[in-house]
Write a protein that holds these residues in place. Structure first.
Motif, PDB file in Angstrom:
ATOM      1  N   MET A  38       0.204   1.490  -7.003  1.00  0.00           N
ATOM      2  CA  MET A  38       0.385   0.088  -6.607  1.00  0.00           C
ATOM      3  C   MET A  38       1.180  -0.011  -5.308  1.00  0.00           C
ATOM      4  SD  MET A  38       0.836  -1.802 -10.277  1.00  0.00           S
ATOM      5  CE  MET A  38      -0.106  -3.229  -9.749  1.00  0.00           C
ATOM      6  N   PHE A  39       2.263   0.747  -5.213  1.00  0.00           N
ATOM      7  CA  PHE A  39       3.066   0.707  -3.989  1.00  0.00           C
ATOM      8  C   PHE A  39       2.314   1.286  -2.796  1.00  0.00           C
ATOM      9  CE2 PHE A  39       6.817   0.899  -7.037  1.00  0.00           C
ATOM     10  CZ  PHE A  39       7.087  -0.446  -6.906  1.00  0.00           C
ATOM     11  N   GLY A  40       1.517   2.349  -3.034  1.00  0.00           N
ATOM     12  CA  GLY A  40       0.752   2.954  -1.944  1.00  0.00           C
ATOM     13  C   GLY A  40      -0.212   1.972  -1.296  1.00  0.00           C
ATOM     14  N   VAL A  90       0.010   0.487   2.602  1.00  0.00           N
ATOM     15  CA  VAL A  90      -1.083   0.675   3.565  1.00  0.00           C
ATOM     16  C   VAL A  90      -1.615  -0.672   4.031  1.00  0.00           C
ATOM     17  CG1 VAL A  90      -3.451   1.511   3.828  1.00  0.00           C
ATOM     18  CG2 VAL A  90      -1.730   2.955   2.728  1.00  0.00           C
ATOM     19  N   TYR A  91      -1.844  -1.568   3.093  1.00  0.00           N
ATOM     20  CA  TYR A  91      -2.402  -2.887   3.428  1.00  0.00           C
ATOM     21  C   TYR A  91      -1.485  -3.644   4.383  1.00  0.00           C
ATOM     22  CZ  TYR A  91      -4.303  -7.610   2.630  1.00  0.00           C
ATOM     23  OH  TYR A  91      -4.842  -8.872   2.788  1.00  0.00           O
ATOM     24  N   LEU A  92      -0.216  -3.782   4.020  1.00  0.00           N
ATOM     25  CA  LEU A  92       0.711  -4.558   4.852  1.00  0.00           C
ATOM     26  C   LEU A  92       1.070  -3.808   6.135  1.00  0.00           C
ATOM     27  CD1 LEU A  92       3.127  -6.066   2.170  1.00  0.00           C
ATOM     28  CD2 LEU A  92       1.233  -7.186   3.361  1.00  0.00           C
ATOM     29  N   GLY A  93       1.176  -2.488   6.053  1.00  0.00           N
ATOM     30  CA  GLY A  93       1.494  -1.706   7.251  1.00  0.00           C
ATOM     31  C   GLY A  93       0.413  -1.819   8.308  1.00  0.00           C
ATOM     32  N   LEU A  94      -0.847  -1.654   7.896  1.00  0.00           N
ATOM     33  CA  LEU A  94      -1.945  -1.784   8.856  1.00  0.00           C
ATOM     34  C   LEU A  94      -2.084  -3.219   9.355  1.00  0.00           C
ATOM     35  CD1 LEU A  94      -4.704   0.459   7.205  1.00  0.00           C
ATOM     36  CD2 LEU A  94      -3.252   0.995   9.185  1.00  0.00           C
ATOM     37  N   ALA A  95      -1.835  -4.178   8.476  1.00  0.00           N
ATOM     38  CA  ALA A  95      -1.891  -5.580   8.899  1.00  0.00           C
ATOM     39  C   ALA A  95      -0.853  -5.866   9.971  1.00  0.00           C
ATOM     40  CB  ALA A  95      -1.680  -6.497   7.694  1.00  0.00           C
ATOM     41  N   ALA A  96       0.349  -5.310   9.792  1.00  0.00           N
ATOM     42  CA  ALA A  96       1.403  -5.510  10.795  1.00  0.00           C
ATOM     43  C   ALA A  96       1.016  -4.880  12.127  1.00  0.00           C
ATOM     44  CB  ALA A  96       2.721  -4.920  10.290  1.00  0.00           C
ATOM     45  N   MET A  97       0.330  -3.744  12.082  1.00  0.00           N
ATOM     46  CA  MET A  97      -0.109  -3.084  13.316  1.00  0.00           C
ATOM     47  C   MET A  97      -1.159  -3.902  14.056  1.00  0.00           C
ATOM     48  SD  MET A  97      -0.328   0.866  11.962  1.00  0.00           S
ATOM     49  CE  MET A  97      -1.110   1.425  13.482  1.00  0.00           C
ATOM     50  N   ILE A 119      -7.158   4.804   0.617  1.00  0.00           N
ATOM     51  CA  ILE A 119      -6.089   5.625   1.202  1.00  0.00           C
ATOM     52  C   ILE A 119      -4.808   5.477   0.387  1.00  0.00           C
ATOM     53  CG2 ILE A 119      -4.643   6.054   3.228  1.00  0.00           C
ATOM     54  CD1 ILE A 119      -6.943   5.018   4.969  1.00  0.00           C
ATOM     55  N   GLY A 120      -4.400   4.237   0.177  1.00  0.00           N
ATOM     56  CA  GLY A 120      -3.142   3.986  -0.503  1.00  0.00           C
ATOM     57  C   GLY A 120      -3.131   4.463  -1.944  1.00  0.00           C
ATOM     58  N   LYS A 121      -4.229   4.252  -2.679  1.00  0.00           N
ATOM     59  CA  LYS A 121      -4.278   4.660  -4.090  1.00  0.00           C
ATOM     60  C   LYS A 121      -4.115   6.173  -4.254  1.00  0.00           C
ATOM     61  CE  LYS A 121      -5.219   1.180  -7.067  1.00  0.00           C
ATOM     62  NZ  LYS A 121      -4.538   0.951  -8.354  1.00  0.00           N
ATOM     63  N   PRO A 122      -4.973   6.987  -3.610  1.00  0.00           N
ATOM     64  CA  PRO A 122      -4.831   8.441  -3.806  1.00  0.00           C
ATOM     65  C   PRO A 122      -3.479   8.981  -3.336  1.00  0.00           C
ATOM     66  CG  PRO A 122      -6.962   7.917  -2.838  1.00  0.00           C
ATOM     67  CD  PRO A 122      -6.148   6.662  -2.786  1.00  0.00           C
ATOM     68  N   VAL A 123      -2.999   8.497  -2.187  1.00  0.00           N
ATOM     69  CA  VAL A 123      -1.721   8.992  -1.663  1.00  0.00           C
ATOM     70  C   VAL A 123      -0.573   8.584  -2.593  1.00  0.00           C
ATOM     71  CG1 VAL A 123      -0.049   8.793   0.219  1.00  0.00           C
ATOM     72  CG2 VAL A 123      -2.485   9.063   0.735  1.00  0.00           C
ATOM     73  N   GLY A 124      -0.573   7.320  -3.014  1.00  0.00           N
ATOM     74  CA  GLY A 124       0.493   6.840  -3.887  1.00  0.00           C
ATOM     75  C   GLY A 124       0.499   7.541  -5.226  1.00  0.00           C
ATOM     76  N   ILE A 125      -0.679   7.705  -5.835  1.00  0.00           N
ATOM     77  CA  ILE A 125      -0.772   8.369  -7.143  1.00  0.00           C
ATOM     78  C   ILE A 125      -0.372   9.832  -7.032  1.00  0.00           C
ATOM     79  CG2 ILE A 125      -2.439   9.184  -8.865  1.00  0.00           C
ATOM     80  CD1 ILE A 125      -3.806   6.439  -8.615  1.00  0.00           C
ATOM     81  N   LEU A 126      -0.795  10.511  -5.967  1.00  0.00           N
ATOM     82  CA  LEU A 126      -0.410  11.915  -5.769  1.00  0.00           C
ATOM     83  C   LEU A 126       1.095  12.046  -5.581  1.00  0.00           C
ATOM     84  CD1 LEU A 126      -0.993  14.911  -5.254  1.00  0.00           C
ATOM     85  CD2 LEU A 126      -1.383  14.329  -2.842  1.00  0.00           C
TER      86      LEU A 126
END
Length: 415
Positions: free
Chosen positions: A106-108, A112-119, A326-333
């Motif tokens: 969930m955090f991942g 990713v969503y908010l980080g890329l949106a800010a970029m 991206i966020g799901k696999p990275v966060g879960i790992l």
């Protein structure tokens, strides 16, 4: 494997069918599609102020805000049993690492969503920020099916995935309730909902059992069950839904307080277990009775929400998709590794840490709940349509999961 396919056929194929019809219809004639979804069933309906400030019951509102309460009630039933029952899957040390992995899943995506949106700039960020929860969702049915295809039915990673998906459902229900109210909050109305749940529990569950204490034939409980069945809980459910609607919380969650009040078995085997159909406690009986209605509701949900023109693809589409794949696999790992290694909680025997990457891709199939969150996170318009397209595209995670499974040399454990 038959039961899994049977479950997906019952609950998900109609959903896909509805979504495909909506997608084709919207790309042929978007105006007639919207005219259909916003068809007025009841003008000046006495159910509170709805989307446009008037008492108007539309087809879209009927499906998303009223009928989807049945779907979330079934999700709540699985979560409730997993948490409260002695052998519940989310109790004890066995659930610790999947729960940590769920948090990462969930955090991942949020990061990713908010980080890329800010970029992408402040204007884009402001437009899409409220959709941060869309990529946190996991579609339990499709994810479980893909997990069994990748790992095989007997692999411990499949049960790990199921625990993660159930916990994700629980967190999703909380997020919807807390962060996505349907209107201005009026918390006092929640007392009405919980009072309905407490009253029906006391009168039709606790009191009969109290009177039957020491009596093996349970005459009072049996008499109430035979004469009234689930009727008291249906009435209480309607009252609870009304309380949620008036409180400002999303009314699709309105049946949640009633689920724990319904008499249930002291064991749970899980939504995909063959044994579940032999349980005759009232909670399971009501769930079985809802099977066919929920099939139709999910078809209508797909039809009402997946009608997006391909021209609507935009920033929100790629942000949702990036958050999921991206966020799901990275966060879960990351969180799963922290729990299994440094924190010493371990992972199931037969699993490898690298399997968490594959589980992450499988869990990235958002679809049903992602579509629902997109519909409440944004007002109807280009941003909502773009976000919905990202939820629909999340099916690509299934192919990525299969590819990741081959690259990591997963050995299938078949039945």
């Amino acid at each position: 494997m038959y039961r899994v396919w049977h479950f997906v056929a019952e609950y998900s194929l109609l959903l896909i069918f509805g979504a495909v019809i909506a997608l084709v219809w919207a790309n042929i004639d978007i105006h007639s599609y919207h005219a259909f979804t916003e068809f007025v069933i009841w003008d000046h309906a006495p159910i509170g102020h709805l989307h446009d400030g008037h008492r108007t019951l539309t087809l879209h509102y009927l499906v998303n805000d009223v009928l989807m309460a049945l779907f979330f009630a079934i999700a709540a039933k699985e979560v409730w049993e997993a948490v409260i029952l002695k052998n519940g899957s989310l109790r004890g040390k066995k659930a610790a690492t999947p729960l940590f992995a769920t948090a990462g899943g969930m955090f991942g995506p949020i990061a990713v969503y908010l980080g890329l949106a800010a970029m992408l700039g402040s204007d884009t960020y402001s437009a899409v920020a409220n959709g941060w929860a869309i990529p946190t969702a996991t579609d339990i049915a499709f994810s479980y099916l893909v997990g069994r295809v990748v790992f095989g039915a007997g692999h411990p990673a499949v049960r790990f995935l199921l625990l993660l998906a159930i916990a994700d459902d629980a967190a999703g229900l909380i997020i919807l309730a807390v962060f996505y109210p349907s209107s201005e909050l009026a918390p006092a109305w929640l007392l009405f909902s919980f009072a309905a749940a407490a009253l029906v529990y006391l009168l039709f569950n606790w009191l009969p059992r109290l009177l039957d204490r020491g009596k093996q034939d349970r005459p009072n409980s049996t008499r109430i069950r035979k004469s009234l069945g689930g009727l008291p809980y249906v009435i209480a459910g309607c009252a609870s839904w009304y309380g949620f609607m008036r409180s400002g919380l999303h009314p699709a969650l309105g049946l949640l307080p009633i689920v724990p009040a319904i008499p249930h078995a002291d064991r749970a085997f899980g939504i995909f277990s063959e044994v579940e159909k032999y349980l005759h406690d009232l909670l399971n009986v009501l769930e079985h009775a809802l099977k066919h209605p929920v099939e139709i509701v999910l078809f209508l949900f797909g039809l009402m929400n997946a009608g997006v023109a391909f021209s609507a693809i935009g920033d929100a589409t790629w942000l949702v998709l990036a958050g999921l794949i991206i966020g799901k696999p990275v966060g879960i790992l990351l969180f799963g590794w922290l729990a299994a290694g440094p924190m010493g909680l371990g992972i199931p025997q037969g699993m490898r840490v690298v399997d968490l990457v594959v589980i992450g891709f499988v869990a990235a199939i958002g679809f049903t709940v992602s579509l629902f969150v997109a519909s409440v996170a944004f007002d109807p318009g280009p941003v909502q349509d773009a976000a919905k397209m990202g939820a629909l595209f999340s099916f690509a995670a299934a192919a990525l999961a299969i590819l990741a499974g081959r690259l990591t040399k997963i050995e299938r454990w078949d039945d």
